[in-house]
Design an enzyme around this catalytic site. Structure first.
Site, PDB file in Angstrom:
ATOM      1  CG  HIS A   1      -6.692  -2.786   7.109  1.00  0.00           C
ATOM      2  ND1 HIS A   1      -5.252  -2.378   7.085  1.00  0.00           N
ATOM      3  CD2 HIS A   1      -6.407  -0.661   7.770  1.00  0.00           C
ATOM      4  CE1 HIS A   1      -5.133  -1.438   6.977  1.00  0.00           C
ATOM      5  NE2 HIS A   1      -5.180  -0.736   7.970  1.00  0.00           N
ATOM      6  NE  ARG A   2      -1.646  -1.607   8.450  1.00  0.00           N
ATOM      7  CZ  ARG A   2      -1.857  -2.614   7.773  1.00  0.00           C
ATOM      8  NH1 ARG A   2      -1.648  -3.928   7.755  1.00  0.00           N
ATOM      9  NH2 ARG A   2      -1.244  -1.947   6.785  1.00  0.00           N
TER      10      ARG A   2
ATOM     11  CE  LYS B   1      -0.822   2.220   4.107  1.00  0.00           C
ATOM     12  NZ  LYS B   1      -0.902   2.395   4.978  1.00  0.00           N
ATOM     13  CB  SER B   2       3.860   2.377   2.021  1.00  0.00           C
ATOM     14  OG  SER B   2       2.983   2.365   3.527  1.00  0.00           O
TER      15      SER B   2
ATOM     16  CB  SER C   1       1.902  11.222  11.218  1.00  0.00           C
ATOM     17  OG  SER C   1       1.551  10.731  10.605  1.00  0.00           O
TER      18      SER C   1
ATOM     19  CG  ASN D   1      -9.602   5.916   7.858  1.00  0.00           C
ATOM     20  OD1 ASN D   1      -8.310   7.212   7.617  1.00  0.00           O
ATOM     21  ND2 ASN D   1      -9.702   5.309   8.728  1.00  0.00           N
TER      22      ASN D   1
ATOM     23  NE  ARG E   1       6.113   6.546   1.192  1.00  0.00           N
ATOM     24  CZ  ARG E   1       5.756   6.474   1.704  1.00  0.00           C
ATOM     25  NH1 ARG E   1       4.417   5.697   1.805  1.00  0.00           N
ATOM     26  NH2 ARG E   1       6.040   6.533   2.964  1.00  0.00           N
TER      27      ARG E   1
ATOM     28  CE  LYS F   1      -7.271   2.981   5.512  1.00  0.00           C
ATOM     29  NZ  LYS F   1      -5.882   3.313   5.400  1.00  0.00           N
TER      30      LYS F   1
ATOM     31  CE  LYS G   1      -0.005   4.901  13.535  1.00  0.00           C
ATOM     32  NZ  LYS G   1       1.325   3.797  12.144  1.00  0.00           N
ATOM     33  CD  GLU G   2      -6.127   2.430   9.483  1.00  0.00           C
ATOM     34  OE1 GLU G   2      -5.031   3.107  10.416  1.00  0.00           O
ATOM     35  OE2 GLU G   2      -5.386   2.049   8.312  1.00  0.00           O
TER      36      GLU G   2
ATOM     37  CG  ASP H   1       0.811  -0.334  10.207  1.00  0.00           C
ATOM     38  OD1 ASP H   1       1.546   0.259   8.524  1.00  0.00           O
ATOM     39  OD2 ASP H   1       0.347   0.615  10.339  1.00  0.00           O
TER      40      ASP H   1
ATOM     41  NE  ARG I   1      -4.666  -0.086  13.319  1.00  0.00           N
ATOM     42  CZ  ARG I   1      -4.053   0.645  12.289  1.00  0.00           C
ATOM     43  NH1 ARG I   1      -2.580   1.138  12.038  1.00  0.00           N
ATOM     44  NH2 ARG I   1      -4.720   0.160  11.057  1.00  0.00           N
TER      45      ARG I   1
ATOM     46  CG  ASP J   1      -5.888   3.109   2.053  1.00  0.00           C
ATOM     47  OD1 ASP J   1      -4.949   2.648   3.000  1.00  0.00           O
ATOM     48  OD2 ASP J   1      -6.910   2.599   2.490  1.00  0.00           O
TER      49      ASP J   1
HETATM   50  O1  LIG Z   1       3.873   5.818   5.014  1.00  0.00           O
HETATM   51  C1  LIG Z   1       3.112   5.371   4.980  1.00  0.00           C
HETATM   52  O2  LIG Z   1       2.934   4.815   3.674  1.00  0.00           O
HETATM   53  C2  LIG Z   1       2.428   4.821   6.039  1.00  0.00           C
HETATM   54  C3  LIG Z   1       2.980   5.453   7.386  1.00  0.00           C
HETATM   55  C4  LIG Z   1       2.793   4.887   8.309  1.00  0.00           C
HETATM   56  O3  LIG Z   1       1.648   6.202   9.281  1.00  0.00           O
HETATM   57  P1  LIG Z   1       2.626   6.812  10.381  1.00  0.00           P
HETATM   58  O4  LIG Z   1       3.340   7.471   9.769  1.00  0.00           O
HETATM   59  O5  LIG Z   1       1.601   8.001  10.878  1.00  0.00           O
HETATM   60  O6  LIG Z   1       3.121   6.072  11.666  1.00  0.00           O
HETATM   61  C5  LIG Z   1       1.910   3.274   9.007  1.00  0.00           C
HETATM   62  O7  LIG Z   1       0.857   3.469   9.715  1.00  0.00           O
HETATM   63  C6  LIG Z   1       0.807   3.461   7.697  1.00  0.00           C
HETATM   64  O8  LIG Z   1       0.440   2.996   7.394  1.00  0.00           O
HETATM   65  C7  LIG Z   1       1.521   3.690   6.098  1.00  0.00           C
HETATM   66  C1  LIG Z   2      -2.329   2.952   9.527  1.00  0.00           C
HETATM   67  C2  LIG Z   2      -2.644   2.530   8.460  1.00  0.00           C
HETATM   68  O1  LIG Z   2      -2.565   3.011   6.799  1.00  0.00           O
HETATM   69  P1  LIG Z   2      -2.731   5.030   6.829  1.00  0.00           P
HETATM   70  O2  LIG Z   2      -2.310   5.807   8.163  1.00  0.00           O
HETATM   71  O3  LIG Z   2      -1.950   5.000   5.391  1.00  0.00           O
HETATM   72  O4  LIG Z   2      -4.443   5.205   5.996  1.00  0.00           O
HETATM   73  C3  LIG Z   2      -3.002   1.646   8.015  1.00  0.00           C
HETATM   74  O5  LIG Z   2      -2.489   0.558   7.347  1.00  0.00           O
HETATM   75  O6  LIG Z   2      -2.297   0.502   9.651  1.00  0.00           O
END
Ligand SMILES: O=C(O)C1=C[C@@H](OP(=O)(O)O)[C@@H](O)[C@H](O)C1
Ligand SMILES: C=C(OP(=O)(O)O)C(=O)O
Length: 437
Positions: free
Chosen positions: A389-390, A25-26, A173, A97, A30, A415, A344-345, A317, A348, A52
């Site tokens: 989702h997690r 996803k990340s 973050s 989200n 990007r 997600k 986060k979502e 995560d 948590r 996402d």
């Molecule tokens: O840069 C990213 O792709 C992410 C950064 C993290 O968030 P934080 O930097 O808010 O911890 C992670 O929890 C998220 O799932 C994806």
């Molecule tokens: C925090 C998460 O996602 P994001 O911050 O990218 O919405 C995640 O995938 O656990």
């Protein structure tokens, strides 16, 4: 599945097999954003097909980016703009989200010739963005909060942003720093970004810098305290960009290998992955599992597991998966320095504590830590998933005990992993362990 569904997982006798995890996803979000800004056409392969990513794709289409998708949405050919975004029409972009869409697009659009409103799901309106807006305003950005100060929805009048020096608070973050870094080539002149506070989730910055470099932009990293983006750099298409498998999604299967008594191999990631969440396997090893590494896979074999006491800020995560793996370890497990789980979502820290207690675990919820001591035997429980989702995925591991577990709203995995439960059942013996209610 509707969000009123639930899925009961019957006890699994053993796990074994190989799982190829979907794209990260990340990395997917990007690469889509940088491909859109780059000169040239980029073929993205192994793209994640999930909510996402769909939100990012929809936003890019609204912003006038031309792209084509394969039938399974895992290959995308993007015609880069070769410049910042531009739109004469005022646009409203709905980003669900998806933090990896909301934050980076906020920065890139603040530096573009657009008038946009960024909106999302109700929970997105509770996820902070003020630290990013404050930084962008230092460079001249025109951003207003449409509801609550510091939170989406936002209205952005994009413009040419100034270079020079800005500061960003990295303590909530890492995505705020990621967003400014990726937008920096759109600013006028060299940009120096100074970090305030303790930068969290630091490995995600490495993902950002690596992806920017692949699209032709280099950043000077001064020990994660400051970052300099020299002037005159523009994103250029690398031609092809292959998305690695998602290391966070891999954690559930790797944990199953540690817990379930068999051997599980996860492909699509490996020892050379840029994603910090591969360090999750190191934690499993510390707990007592046997881990084998190659460039193409990570393999885990179970063993008696011991509780651990660790700072897991670097793998926020995958750390959730340690919290449920702890149910199968001897003694207490403590997961520390995870305050930003709360934004986060869902919150948590509170949600995980609440759901773990339902199973009979002894749990301490601290301000920035959680401890888990497993009971002698787990209770059957209906796990609420808070549209997270997690939570749905990490609690699937309870099926590796002698007790069934019910997951409410299992569809929330869409997600980042729409077919998670089908993949999970593939490593479980007997395979008919999943029975929808
Ligand atoms: O840069 C990213 O792709 C992410 C950064 C993290 O968030 P934080 O930097 O808010 O911890 C992670 O929890 C998220 O799932 C994806
Ligand atoms: C925090 C998460 O996602 P994001 O911050 O990218 O919405 C995640 O995938 O656990």
């Amino acid at each position: 599945m509707s969000n009123t569904d639930s899925l009961t997982l019957q006890p699994v006798r053993a796990v074994s097999g190989t799982v190829n995890v979907p794209g990260s996803k990340s990395l997917s979000n990007r690469a889509l954003l940088l491909a859109a800004l780059a000169s040239g056409t980029t073929e993205l392969t192994n793209l994640l097909d999930s909510d996402d990513i769909r939100h990012m794709l929809t936003a890019l289409k609204q912003l006038g980016v031309n792209y084509s998708l394969s039938h399974d949405n895992t290959r995308c050919v993007v015609e880069g703009l070769g410049r910042a975004f531009q739109s004469d029409a005022a646009l409203t972009l709905f980003l669900g989200n998806a933090g990896t869409a909301m934050r980076p697009l906020c920065a890139a659009l603040a530096a573009s010739d657009v008038q946009v409103t960024l909106t999302g799901e109700p929970r997105m309106e509770e996820r902070p963005i003020g630290d990013l807006v404050n930084t962008l305003r230092q460079a001249g950005a025109d951003i207003t909060y449409d509801k609550n100060e510091g939170y989406p929805p936002l209205s952005i009048r994009g413009k040419q942003l100034r270079g020079g020096e800005v500061s960003v608070d990295g303590s909530v973050s890492s995505q705020f720093l990621t967003a400014v870094l990726m937008a920096a080539p759109l600013f006028a002149g060299e940009l120096k970004i100074n970090i305030e506070g303790e930068l969290v989730s630091k490995p995600y910055i490495d993902i950002t810098l690596d992806t920017m470099a692949k699209f032709g932009v280099v950043v000077e990293n001064l020990d994660y305290q400051s970052f300099v983006i020299p002037a005159g750099q523009r994103y250029r298409s690398p031609g092809r960009f292959m998305v690695e498998g998602d290391a966070s999604s891999a954690s559930y299967f790797l944990a199953a290998g540690a817990i379930g008594g068999g051997t599980v191999r996860v492909t699509g990631i490996g020892a050379t992955s840029i994603q910090g969440d591969i360090r999750f396997a190191d934690v499993l090893e510390q707990m007592g599992a046997t881990v084998s590494w190659s460039d193409e896979y990570i393999e885990v074999t179970g063993g008696p597991l011991q509780g651990v006491d660790l700072d897991l800020n670097h793998i926020p995560d995958a750390a959730m998966t340690i919290a449920t793996t702890a149910l199968f370890a001897n003694g207490k497990t403590a997961i520390r320095n995870i305050h930003n789980w709360r934004v986060k979502e869902t919150d948590r820290l509170h949600a995980m504590a609440t759901e773990l207690k339902k199973l009979g675990a002894e749990v301490e919820e601290g301000t920035d830590y959680i401890t888990v001591t497993p009971p002698d035997a787990l209770r059957h429980a209906a796990i609420d998933t808070y549209n997270d989702h997690r939570i749905a995925m990490c609690f699937s591991l309870v099926a590796l005990s002698d007790t069934p577990v019910t997951i409410n709203d299992p569809g929330c995995t869409a997600k980042t992993f729409p077919d998670y439960f089908e993949r999970f059942s593939g490593i479980c013996q007997p395979a008919d362990t999943l029975a929808a209610e």
